[in-house]
Design a protein around this motif. Structure first.
Motif, short mmCIF file in Angstrom:
data_model
loop_
_atom_site.label_atom_id
_atom_site.label_comp_id
_atom_site.label_asym_id
_atom_site.label_seq_id
_atom_site.Cartn_x
_atom_site.Cartn_y
_atom_site.Cartn_z
N ASP A 1 8.77 -66.55 -26.65
CA ASP A 1 8.57 -67.45 -25.50
C ASP A 1 7.84 -66.72 -24.38
N ARG A 2 7.41 -67.52 -23.39
CA ARG A 2 6.69 -66.99 -22.24
C ARG A 2 7.64 -66.91 -21.06
N TYR B 1 5.36 -62.13 -22.34
CA TYR B 1 5.84 -62.81 -23.53
C TYR B 1 6.95 -62.00 -24.19
N ALA C 1 -5.38 -65.35 -26.16
CA ALA C 1 -4.45 -66.48 -26.15
C ALA C 1 -3.32 -66.20 -27.13
N GLU D 1 0.46 -67.81 -28.84
CA GLU D 1 1.24 -69.02 -29.09
C GLU D 1 2.62 -68.64 -29.60
N GLN E 1 3.55 -67.14 -33.16
CA GLN E 1 2.45 -66.35 -33.69
C GLN E 1 2.93 -64.97 -34.11
#
Length: 271
Positions: A149-150, A155, A175, A177, A180
């Motif tokens: 998660d961010r 992250y 980027a 996600e 990922q």
């Protein structure tokens, strides 16, 4: 996954020898034509809706011990259910939801066997499965990570399926996600056991890799590039996916090796 022997055939399917667990059914709809007694089959074992062990030739998206991102297919009075690639969805009990989930969303979970029910279930409470091995990581060690998660700092990630890690925002030049999986490099292991990471290969090794990329692009573009040491950081990021600091370090090394020269408006390859 298990490799089990076919021991008998019935109309409803074939039975596989599973040692202490007895014989386990592989339903007829999953039995390949020509399968006979004595054949060895690769199957996944789980419990059906009647809580009986059953075999399938399908491989789930995640098995016991795995961290994965799975979609919520429905939420019922008993809990949420996740698509893990099998006919029977994977249960995410309400008590295992760190935050309430809803249908259609993707959630990061850890798959495990519930000790009380012996069923395979999922949890979003990842922390209790991390930081248990007391593994020691070396500075700059390459590791496999999964984005969880961010946060305000950066992250949060799972490192090697064993520990919590963090990539700070100022170390991110691409980027990312949730879910990922990618490689990262250990920057430091903190006193609480959590690990700070970098996505860029540290030190001279990174500069060497980048140097070759720069030379290749120069050769492909006629020997000149507008991306000199005064280039805009966003242009460098778009072209090479690195920070300006890393890029300038690579240019400096190429200049010292007399492979490039700096010109007004860019750099030129030395023939």
């Amino acid at each position: 996954m298990n490799t089990l022997e076919v021991v008998r055939e019935e109309e409803r399917g074939i039975y596989l020898e599973a040692g202490a667990d007895g014989e386990i059914l592989l339903p007829a709809k999953e039995v390949a034509e020509g399968t006979r007694r004595g054949d060895m089959l690769d199957v996944f074992i789980y419990r059906d809706s009647s809580d009986r062990l059953i075999a399938t030739t399908w491989e789930p998206k995640a098995m016991v011990g795995d961290f994965a991102v799975l979609e919520v297919t429905q939420v019922t009075a008993h809990g949420a259910f996740l698509d893990w690639g099998l006919v029977k969805d994977l249960m995410l009990p309400f008590g295992e939801q760190k935050r309430k989930v809803s249908q259609g969303v993707n959630v990061v979970v850890r798959v495990y066997v519930d000790e009380e029910t012996r069923r395979i279930v999922a949890t979003t409470r990842l922390g209790r499965f991390l930081g248990k091995t007391q593994r020691r990581y070396l500075e700059n060690e390459e590791v496999e990570i999964m984005i969880v998660d961010r946060t305000d700092l950066g992250y949060r990630v799972v490192v090697e399926g064993e520990d919590w890690g963090l990539i700070y925002h100022n170390q991110i030049f691409q980027a990312l996600e949730v879910g990922q999986r990618l490689k990262a490099y250990v920057y430091v292991t903190r006193s609480d056991g959590k690990i700070d990471l970098m996505l860029q290969k540290p030190g001279p090794e990174k500069a060497m890799d980048l140097s070759q990329q720069i030379l290749t692009r120069l050769e492909q573009s006629g020997g000149f590039s507008e991306l000199g040491d005064k280039a805009d950081p966003s242009a460098i990021l778009a072209a090479y996916n690195v920070s300006k600091k890393t890029y300038k370090r690579a240019l400096s090394q190429l200049f010292k090796e007399r492979k490039i020269v700096f010109e007004e408006g860019g750099i030129r390859l030395v023939k």
